[in-house]
Design an enzyme around this catalytic site. Structure first.
Site, PDB file in Angstrom:
ATOM      1  N   ALA A 110       0.850  -1.200   0.000  1.00 53.63           N
ATOM      2  CA  ALA A 110       0.000   0.000   0.000  1.00 53.63           C
ATOM      3  C   ALA A 110       0.881   1.244   0.000  1.00 53.63           C
ATOM      4  CB  ALA A 110      -0.922   0.019   1.213  1.00 53.63           C
ATOM      5  N   PHE A 111       0.278   2.377  -0.340  1.00 55.04           N
ATOM      6  CA  PHE A 111       1.075   3.604  -0.458  1.00 55.04           C
ATOM      7  C   PHE A 111       1.704   4.018   0.864  1.00 55.04           C
ATOM      8  CE2 PHE A 111      -1.159   7.332   1.380  1.00 55.04           C
ATOM      9  CZ  PHE A 111      -2.396   6.796   1.671  1.00 55.04           C
ATOM     10  N   LYS A 112       1.169   3.507   1.963  1.00 55.71           N
ATOM     11  CA  LYS A 112       1.705   3.891   3.273  1.00 55.71           C
ATOM     12  C   LYS A 112       3.174   3.514   3.408  1.00 55.71           C
ATOM     13  CE  LYS A 112      -2.446   4.953   4.489  1.00 55.71           C
ATOM     14  NZ  LYS A 112      -2.984   6.128   5.071  1.00 55.71           N
ATOM     15  N   ASP A 113       3.602   2.464   2.709  1.00 48.54           N
ATOM     16  CA  ASP A 113       5.000   2.039   2.824  1.00 48.54           C
ATOM     17  C   ASP A 113       5.964   3.131   2.360  1.00 48.54           C
ATOM     18  OD1 ASP A 113       4.562  -0.615   3.744  1.00 48.54           O
ATOM     19  OD2 ASP A 113       4.087  -1.256   1.701  1.00 48.54           O
ATOM     20  N   MET A 116       6.277   5.202   5.355  1.00 55.48           N
ATOM     21  CA  MET A 116       6.566   4.488   6.607  1.00 55.48           C
ATOM     22  C   MET A 116       7.941   3.822   6.593  1.00 55.48           C
ATOM     23  SD  MET A 116       4.524   4.626   9.182  1.00 55.48           S
ATOM     24  CE  MET A 116       2.788   4.446   8.866  1.00 55.48           C
TER      25      MET A 116
END
Ligand SMILES: Cc1ncc(COP(=O)(O)O)c(C=O)c1O
Ligand SMILES: N[C@@H](CCOP(=O)(O)O)C(=O)O
Length: 469
Positions: A110-113, A116
């Site tokens: 997901a784009f959160k990586d 993060m």
């Protein structure tokens, strides 16, 4: 670089303090005192750089004065070394001038990586430089939690407590969080919605005794560093498609408004941009706001795009600060009355300014399934339901066909196999490294949406407090 709070009552801080604070002590969100500028020449100089090189160049002005300034480029390079696509956030062409920005090639799909993986490394480096430890408290509707667990598991100076709404994330999302075995990771399934989880997090931060005792910190997009790292892919994709000579437009599947605010920040820095299209599922508070000029809370409905099942978009506060001319007291008053009354309205003149930069769109589940099917049939691309909401918004809200429209593909379809199967009759497979995800043992604790019980749970387990006692 100094940062100020959107509520105007907390002291201005440097980057490291903002990173570790997460939320400002007056309840506000941090913003840079002024935007570093991406002049046309600077944008031209970014063409042809690798993603880590471009990321370091775009983010460096934000970290001036940080204890990690001298190691910054190396930390950025390490953050993106594990992505499964060498371009990190590749662009895929769907039609003559329609592009998908694939943000799901990181470890949790997901784009959160993108932010993060970077945050995990800079938290560690800053904490080591200061010889400190923190307790990270976060709320997730699925993807932030998975990305945070992956990025922070096993880090010795950090305990992570991640709250998700019980039964309201996909099975893959839940398992990505709960199957990671690490002493410093605590998954809490809250009986409530994502908004309840986010409210609990903010309540813990606003209790200064609790916050100070545990050195609370945040990795949700209330933390400026998350937004900062997300600015990069807007710049990278626009430069790849011809910026600054060519303007681009973006469609962004939106929940907490963090991702789309990062796009707005890129625009404030000088990236030539047409409107940002804010794409919502049936939880359409933002789409209604852009139409009517009124933000009005309704109950959260579960959808096929669960990560966007949000009513109170925390990052809207950063835009509000700008719209209210940087008047922290007015921001605080507007948001306090919003939480009390469940609504607030902005004057027509302000809405004109909003509409010049943003447009809203909503798509229900039926439309989402149809969009996944349409995209598969016309271009062979398999979309996850969040990206499908974004792509439908891009088509519906496109102004000028000569301007490239970039839709942010925020998750890999394998995270939401049921929705995808409903649309195209095939279940997208998880990558081999996650193939046994459904067999791995899970570890989570179910808790009520209750601040006192949550604090007791965290207080009993956070190592900062144990050591201080
Ligand atoms: C897959 C996916 N798409 C879109 C969003 C919405 O992004 P934001 O909360 O930054 O608006 C989220 C959650 O953040 C998400 O996980
Ligand atoms: N959709 C998010 C909700 C939290 O968003 P954040 O960007 O503020 O961390 C999720 O997947 O958890």
């Amino acid at each position: 670089m100094r940062y100020i709070s959107t509520r105007g009552q907390a002291p201005a801080l440097g980057f490291d303090e903002v990173l570790l604070a997460g939320l400002a002590r007056d309840g506000g969100l941090y913003l840079p005192e002024s935007w570093p500028t991406l002049t046309p020449d600077r944008l031209r100089s970014l063409a042809g750089l690798s993603y880590p090189q471009l990321a370091a160049a775009v983010m460096r002005p934000f970290v001036t004065g940080s204890a990690i300034e001298d190691r910054f480029d190396r930390l950025v390079a390490e953050a993106y070394a594990g992505f499964e696509h060498s371009a990190v956030t590749p662009l895929r062409q769907l039609d003559a001038n329609d592009w998908l920005l694939e943000l799901f090639h990181g470890p949790t799909l997901a784009f959160k990586d993108v932010a993060m993986q970077f945050l995990g490394r800079i938290f560690d480096a800053v904490l080591e430089a200061r010889d400190e430890r923190v307790t990270i408290l976060g709320a997730t509707s699925g993807d932030t939690g998975a990305a945070a667990v992956e990025a922070f598991a096993g880090r010795s100076r950090i305990d992570l407590f991640m709250l998700h709404p019980e039964g309201r994330v996909s099975e893959v999302q839940r398992r990505q969080m709960t199957t990671v075995q690490a002493d410093n990771v605590h998954n809490l399934a809250v009986r409530g919605t994502f908004d309840d989880c986010q409210d609990l997090v903010k309540a813990c931060f606003n209790d200064h005794g609790f916050r100070d005792g545990l050195h609370l910190s945040a990795v949700n997009s209330i933390n400026w560093a998350r937004v900062m790292a997300q600015i990069v892919y807007y710049v990278a994709s626009a430069v790849a498609l011809g910026a600054p000579e060519r303007r681009v437009a973006f469609a962004v599947p939106t929940g907490n408004f963090g991702n789309v605010f990062a796009g707005h920040a890129a625009r404030c820095m000088g990236l030539p941009m047409e409107r940002l299209v804010v794409a919502s599922n049936s939880n359409d508070i933002l789409a209604r706001f852009f139409e009517r000029g009124e933000m009005a809370i309704e109950s959260v409905v579960p959808t096929l795009s669960p990560s966007m099942d949000i009513q109170v978009s925390s990052n809207f506060e950063r835009l509000l600060f700008e719209l209210l001319d940087g008047q922290g007291a007015a921001v605080a008053e507007t948001l306090t009355s919003f939480r009390r009354e469940g609504r607030f309205a902005l004057p027509d003149a302000v809405m004109e300014q909003v509409r010049a930069g943003f447009d809203g769109y909503r798509l229900d589940d039926e439309g989402t399934v149809a969009e996944i099917a349409r995209c598969y049939q016309t271009c062979g691309a398999v979309l996850d339901p969040h990206s499908a909401v974004g792509l439908a918004a891009a088509r519906a809200r496109r102004d000028d066909p000569a301007v490239p429209m970039i839709t942010l593909a925020t998750a890999h379809p394998a995270k939401f196999p049921d929705a995808v199967e409903r649309a195209i009759g095939q279940r997208p497979a998880l990558p081999p490294r996650l193939a046994d995800l459904h067999e791995r043992p899970e570890c989570l604790t179910v808790v009520p949406a209750d601040e006192t019980q949550l604090k007791a749970f965290i207080g009993a387990r956070a190592r900062v407090q144990t050591e201080a006692a």
